[in-house]
Design a protein around this motif. Structure first.
Motif, short mmCIF file in Angstrom:
data_model
loop_
_atom_site.label_atom_id
_atom_site.label_comp_id
_atom_site.label_asym_id
_atom_site.label_seq_id
_atom_site.Cartn_x
_atom_site.Cartn_y
_atom_site.Cartn_z
N GLU A 168 0.83 -1.22 0.00
CA GLU A 168 0.00 0.00 0.00
C GLU A 168 0.86 1.27 0.00
N ASN A 169 1.94 1.26 0.79
CA ASN A 169 2.81 2.45 0.83
C ASN A 169 3.47 2.71 -0.51
N ILE A 170 3.92 1.65 -1.18
CA ILE A 170 4.59 1.82 -2.48
C ILE A 170 3.56 2.16 -3.55
N GLY A 171 2.37 1.59 -3.42
CA GLY A 171 1.32 1.92 -4.38
C GLY A 171 1.25 0.97 -5.55
N LYS A 172 1.94 -0.17 -5.45
CA LYS A 172 1.79 -1.21 -6.48
C LYS A 172 2.10 -2.56 -5.87
N SER A 173 1.57 -3.62 -6.50
CA SER A 173 1.76 -4.95 -5.92
C SER A 173 2.96 -5.67 -6.52
N SER A 174 3.43 -5.21 -7.69
CA SER A 174 4.63 -5.83 -8.26
C SER A 174 5.23 -4.88 -9.28
N ASN A 202 17.97 -0.35 0.19
CA ASN A 202 18.57 1.00 0.17
C ASN A 202 18.39 1.65 -1.20
N TYR A 203 18.56 0.87 -2.26
CA TYR A 203 18.39 1.40 -3.60
C TYR A 203 16.94 1.83 -3.84
N LEU A 204 15.99 0.96 -3.44
CA LEU A 204 14.57 1.28 -3.66
C LEU A 204 14.20 2.57 -2.92
N MET A 205 14.83 2.80 -1.75
CA MET A 205 14.50 4.00 -0.98
C MET A 205 14.93 5.29 -1.68
N THR A 206 15.80 5.17 -2.68
CA THR A 206 16.19 6.38 -3.43
C THR A 206 15.18 6.69 -4.53
N LEU A 207 14.20 5.80 -4.75
CA LEU A 207 13.30 5.96 -5.89
C LEU A 207 12.10 6.86 -5.61
N ASN A 231 7.39 7.31 -1.54
CA ASN A 231 6.55 6.14 -1.25
C ASN A 231 7.41 4.95 -0.80
N TYR A 232 8.58 4.78 -1.44
CA TYR A 232 9.48 3.69 -1.04
C TYR A 232 10.08 3.98 0.33
N GLN A 233 10.42 5.27 0.56
CA GLN A 233 10.97 5.62 1.88
C GLN A 233 9.97 5.33 2.98
N ALA A 234 8.71 5.65 2.72
CA ALA A 234 7.67 5.38 3.73
C ALA A 234 7.55 3.88 3.96
N PHE A 255 9.78 1.54 3.66
CA PHE A 255 10.94 0.86 4.26
C PHE A 255 11.56 1.66 5.41
N SER A 256 10.81 2.61 5.99
CA SER A 256 11.38 3.49 7.01
C SER A 256 11.79 2.73 8.27
N GLN A 257 11.10 1.63 8.59
CA GLN A 257 11.46 0.87 9.79
C GLN A 257 12.04 -0.48 9.36
N SER A 258 13.37 -0.60 9.46
CA SER A 258 14.01 -1.81 8.92
C SER A 258 13.61 -3.07 9.69
N ASP A 259 13.19 -2.91 10.97
CA ASP A 259 12.79 -4.11 11.71
C ASP A 259 11.41 -4.60 11.28
N LEU A 260 10.71 -3.85 10.44
CA LEU A 260 9.39 -4.28 9.96
C LEU A 260 9.44 -4.74 8.50
N ILE A 261 10.65 -5.12 8.03
CA ILE A 261 10.79 -5.60 6.66
C ILE A 261 11.18 -7.08 6.68
N ARG A 262 10.42 -7.88 5.90
CA ARG A 262 10.77 -9.29 5.72
C ARG A 262 10.90 -9.53 4.22
N LEU A 263 11.76 -10.49 3.86
CA LEU A 263 11.99 -10.75 2.44
C LEU A 263 11.98 -12.24 2.13
N ALA A 264 11.57 -12.54 0.90
CA ALA A 264 11.71 -13.89 0.38
C ALA A 264 12.31 -13.79 -1.02
N VAL A 265 13.36 -14.56 -1.26
CA VAL A 265 13.95 -14.65 -2.60
C VAL A 265 13.55 -16.00 -3.18
N ASN A 266 12.87 -15.96 -4.32
CA ASN A 266 12.36 -17.18 -4.95
C ASN A 266 11.59 -18.05 -3.94
#
Lengths: 83, 150
Positions: A11-17, A34-39, A42-45, A47-58
């Motif tokens: 929702e913060n970024i405004g797109k699903s993919s 970090n790169y996405l936050m320069t875009l 909306n990306y800064q909002a 990813f502003s709290q790094s402890d609230l980010i989870r990731l999955a690769v493949n």
């Protein structure tokens, strides 16, 4: 690279993919965030709290130091709240 | 092992029947159902939306089920988690474990729920009279999961 977002991050970024081309100096999941936050704000909002980010690769959970490459599907989302 | 992430409701007695089939060796069947509550803290919940990560959600539920099967002698296992728009009183999640004895069935069901809370890719959004918001993860849930480490 294919990026997928879920829940509040979506929702913060405004797109699903989206498709992006990785800059050469972005080689880990942490550098990707970090790169996405320069875009934009909306990306800064998102990813502003790094402890609230989870990731999955493949579709495997990874940490912020995981190596990534252009063919990967990377999902970024907040901590899970199912059940 | 039956695993499903689905928008439709589930029928608990039907799911228990599936695990019993014609078997007479099962000494214990434990079922846990998680429901949408109409109150969260001081807020009245009108609706809840569950978002999920398709395909990965079922993969993670399977992994949690496999972990449980390694730790306890389970004869049967069903995990169903719903997504989409739900109302207070609606079913969210169902875990059924069957075993020869009750302790394995009880403990495995609790283990699966504790792991599922933090590791299955689902996210809850609550619609209240004051507006809507994403539910925050609780450190409590991490503690509940971590008590199984050893």
């Amino acid at each position: 690279m294919n990026l997928i977002y879920f829940a509040l991050i979506r929702e913060n970024i405004g797109k699903s993919s989206e498709q992006i081309t990785l800059p050469n100096n972005v080689t880990t999941t942490g550098q990707l965030i970090n790169y996405l936050m320069t875009l934009g704000d909306n990306y800064q909002a998102a990813f502003s709290q790094s402890d609230l980010i989870r990731l999955a690769v493949n579709q495997e959970y990874v940490n912020l130091d995981h190596p990534i490459s252009d063919g990967d599907e990377i999902a970024i989302f907040p901590p899970m709240t199912g059940g | 092992m039956r695993i499903s992430a689905q928008s439709e409701d589930f029928d608990i007695s039907l799911e228990i029947e599936r695990l019993k089939e014609n078997r007479t060796d099962l000494g214990a069947i434990v079922s846990f159902s998680g429901l949408v509550r109409d109150i969260h803290g001081d807020k009245i919940i009108k609706k809840m939306t569950l978002e999920h990560f398709p395909v990965m959600a079922e993969k993670e539920l399977s992994k949690i089920g496999e972990l449980a099967k390694k730790r306890w002698p389970l004869e049967g296992l069903t995990i169903i988690h719903r997504y989409g728009e739900l109302s207070p009183g609606d079913n969210i999640v169902l875990v059924i474990t069957t075993s020869h004895h009750r302790s394995a069935a009880f403990e495995a069901a609790q283990f699966i729920m504790d792991w599922l809370k933090t590791d299955a890719p689902f996210w809850k959004k609550e619609q209240t009279e004051q507006g809507e918001h994403w539910v925050g993860a609780k450190t409590d849930d991490d503690d509940q999961k971590n008590r199984w480490d050893k």
